[in-house]
Scaffold this active site. Sequence first.
Site, short mmCIF file in Angstrom:
data_model
loop_
_atom_site.label_atom_id
_atom_site.label_comp_id
_atom_site.label_asym_id
_atom_site.label_seq_id
_atom_site.Cartn_x
_atom_site.Cartn_y
_atom_site.Cartn_z
N CYS A 1 50.25 -4.57 58.03
CA CYS A 1 49.49 -4.67 57.24
C CYS A 1 48.37 -3.94 57.53
O CYS A 1 47.79 -3.97 58.53
CB CYS A 1 48.26 -6.22 57.34
SG CYS A 1 47.19 -6.42 56.25
N CYS B 1 44.65 -4.62 57.40
CA CYS B 1 44.43 -5.00 59.37
C CYS B 1 44.37 -3.80 60.10
O CYS B 1 43.33 -3.78 61.01
CB CYS B 1 45.56 -5.62 59.76
SG CYS B 1 46.16 -7.09 58.61
#
Length: 325
Positions: free
Chosen positions: A80, A83
């Site tokens: 991700c 993230c």
Amino acid sequence: MQPRNMSMSGVVDLAAVKAAQEAKAKAEQARAEAARQGDGGGAVSPAGLVIDVDEAGFERDVLQRSTEVPVVIDFWAEWCEPCKQLSPVLERLALEYNGRFVLAKIDVDANQMLMQQFGIQGIPAVFAVVAGQALPLFQGAAGEEQIRGTLDQLVQVAEQRFGLTGLTVDAETEPGSAPKAPEIPAGPYDALLEAAVQALDAGDLGGAVQAYRNVLSDDPGNTEAKLGLAQAELLQRVQSADPQQVRKEAADKPADVSAQIAAADLDLVGGHVEDAFGRLIDAVGRTVGDDRDAARVRLLELFEVVGGDDPRVTAARRALARALF
């Protein structure tokens, strides 16, 4: 992905901002006092403010810990990209907030069950758990200013509603450097504290209350004065009470919060700590609005009398969290 759910409306009582700020200042003073006294009880290292959590340790590391300090959960994954931008910001803020919350990082690929239980549709997703209650904070990338605002609200909720003042953090020193000498509080206070004790012995509760307040006006984090003031104010409240009448009122009017508060004071003075706590927790559980808040505030005051390290206080805090939700 755009951030959403940044507002904690419905969770934060905006009308009580002043009270929350006062609670926050009190918590900071308590941490400073603990540091000056070199009290390492319950202290954590800065490294302990950011932890990796899995399904096996979730109850211990998140649910149980949330009765002591707010736990912010960062749901992330290695693949991700957002993230990778958000997680370092949260980790830095966890250190900057210095024990006001703990950051728990959960890898969703390795902990699918937790992802499902929180109903997460996409990552990054950030939640908080306070006294066992899960609160959605935001999903997706977010700016640091927005994140700070959300964390400030979270800290206020935890301190104002649950009396969670955070953790004491051990200061780390650079390798080879000498530790800083503890800061000595202004004083001396021995004479004022002795005056308070003498006033208590003489039955002058008003004088004792004032003497303790004199200490706290100059050193708000003075542990001995805070405990003494809480005890003196309790004795002052029950001084002119008719125990038989108070208990009759409480028995005849179980829904009367004022009667239950008065009886709880007597319970505590008589050494019936669990009875006092249980009476007020029951009142919190069956009331709303001002009545519920009055019972909750008195319970937090009685926690001060007994002392936050007492296991009966720890158990009562958990029961209070269940009653509030």
